[in-house]
Write an enzyme that holds these catalytic residues in place. Structure first.
Site: not given
Ligand code: NAD
Ligand code: GLY
Length: 371
Positions: A128, A150, A192, A234, A244, A248, A252, A255, A259, A272
């Site tokens: 939890r 998030k 972003e 942010k 949100e 917030r 997006n 997005h 998406h 993404h």
């Molecule tokens: P990812 O985590 O898939 O990383 C991208 C690629 O780069 C992967 O293959 C990873 O293994 C590789 N990688 C990571 N760091 C590296 C490094 N230093 N050197 C070499 N390779 C490396 O993708 P991302 O773009 O980081 O994240 C996208 C995800 O984030 C999506 O699932 C999206 O929905 C989520 N997201 C969440 C929020 C939130 O607020 N929580 C906001 C934006 C995006």
């Molecule tokens: N990436 C959008 C949020 O964190 O709200």
């Protein structure tokens, strides 16, 4: 470039009362034991990473954590958006339970947004709730996903549909790790960063335009400034609307369309950030057709997104009725209310709003924006 680079770590604070936390931005942070002082006391740390990032950085992180914990465990997940799912999440719980990890165990998310979102969700659920720390290794994760709490996994019917709001203890943005990032991933992170301009700060937007080459060349001063300003914006938004309920949603921008592209093509086909980049062009066009911004604004944004190495033309999602498929997918968006799609639009440069739009208008925008 007007940003000066100080090798000393800079800090941005997320202000959420007793759940406030710092974001540290600098070089040499990941492997320095001092970075991890003053975290909640625990005997066990679990580093969650993936098959790409672990060989690069897990050794340095585990060594840096060793002075603080009796046991530093690791679990290495398969890489990629396609694995942001239940079976992969289960691997984190398996590692925790197989090692009899107690409720004080601290999780460390070492990777991009996929690892960060899944580790945060696992931390929210395990017993939890256990503490976790974000060590983002992509530009996208440093400027967005690691900040604000998030957490989620995907469902085949919709992206990030199963998750929780759960804040980390700390975010560590080490600029050094960005040097190993593939160029396509760097561009995804730039999407972003660009996002924060039209929704909140046109001065920053101008700075990005003037410094795009330095960002693409990964100059530490440029990266540090972009990450810091993105995190500040942010932090300001999340501090006012953590869950949100309103404001917030502006984070997006792009997005809703993005998406739809990601899930419509199958997770992992477009990154993404690529979906967000192209989605911002579509959302700006929608804003124009709603009479909120002019065509020069849309063209300026399209040009910047293209300069960042991102796609600006959307894919067709169906051979027969592509716009219809976009609409169908966008109705599963978390902002949708009673089946009505809500879009983040630019109300005026530097300011965003959330509103619905007639399907016919959205269809026009999609048709004008896709191959
Ligand atoms: P990812 O985590 O898939 O990383 C991208 C690629 O780069 C992967 O293959 C990873 O293994 C590789 N990688 C990571 N760091 C590296 C490094 N230093 N050197 C070499 N390779 C490396 O993708 P991302 O773009 O980081 O994240 C996208 C995800 O984030 C999506 O699932 C999206 O929905 C989520 N997201 C969440 C929020 C939130 O607020 N929580 C906001 C934006 C995006
Ligand atoms: N990436 C959008 C949020 O964190 O709200």
């Amino acid at each position: 470039m007007d940003a000066t680079f100080s090798p000393a770590a800079q800090q941005v604070r997320i202000d959420l009362g007793d759940r406030s936390y710092p974001i540290s931005i600098g070089t040499g942070l990941l492997g320095d034991p001092a970075t991890y002082q003053d975290l909640p006391a625990a005997t066990t740390a679990l580093v969650v990473s993936n098959t790409v990032v672990a060989p690069l950085y897990v050794g340095a992180l585990r060594r840096a954590l060793q002075p603080h914990y009796k046991r530093v465990l690791q679990v290495v997940l398969p890489d990629g958006e396609v694995h942001k799912d239940w079976p992969t999440l289960q691997l984190i719980f398996d590692a925790l339970l197989e090692n009899a990890s107690d409720r004080k165990t601290v999780l460390f998310a070492l990777g991009g947004g996929v690892v960060g979102d899944m580790t945060g969700f696992a931390a929210a659920c395990y017993m939890r709730g256990v503490p976790f720390v974000q060590v983002p290794t992509t530009l996208l994760a440093q400027v967005d996903s690691s900040v604000g709490g998030k957490t989620a996994i995907n469902h085949p019917l919709g992206k990030n549909m199963v998750g929780a709001f759960y804040q980390p203890e700390r975010v560590i943005c080490d600029l050094d790790v960005l040097q190993s990032l593939p160029p396509r991933e760097l561009s995804a992170g730039l999407a972003e960063i660009i996002k924060y301009g039209p929704i909140a700060d046109m001065d920053f937007y101008g700075w990005i335009e003037n410094n795009m080459e330095a960002l693409l060349a990964r100059e530490p001063a440029a990266l540090a400034h972009a990450i810091r300003r993105s995190c500040e914006i942010k932090a300001e938004v999340v501090g006012q609307d953590e869950r949100e309920t309103g404001l917030r949603a502006i984070l997006n921008f792009g997005h809703t369309f993005g998406h739809a592209i990601e899930s419509g093509l199958g997770y992992g086909q477009w990154l993404h950030g690529e979906g967000v980049g192209c989605g911002m062009v579509m959302a700006a066009r929608l804003s124009q057709r709603l009479g909120l911004v002019d065509s020069a604004f849309v063209e300026r944004l399209r040009t910047l997104i293209q300069r960042a190495g991102l796609p600006v033309t959307g894919p067709r999602l169906s051979p027969t009725d592509s716009a219809g498929r976009y609409l169908e997918l966008m109705r599963v968006d978390k902002k949708a209310e009673a089946g009505e799609i809500k879009f983040v639009v630019i109300a005026a440069p530097g300011s965003a709003a959330v509103r619905g739009a007639p399907d016919a208008l959205v269809r026009e925008v999609i048709d004008a924006s896709c191959d």
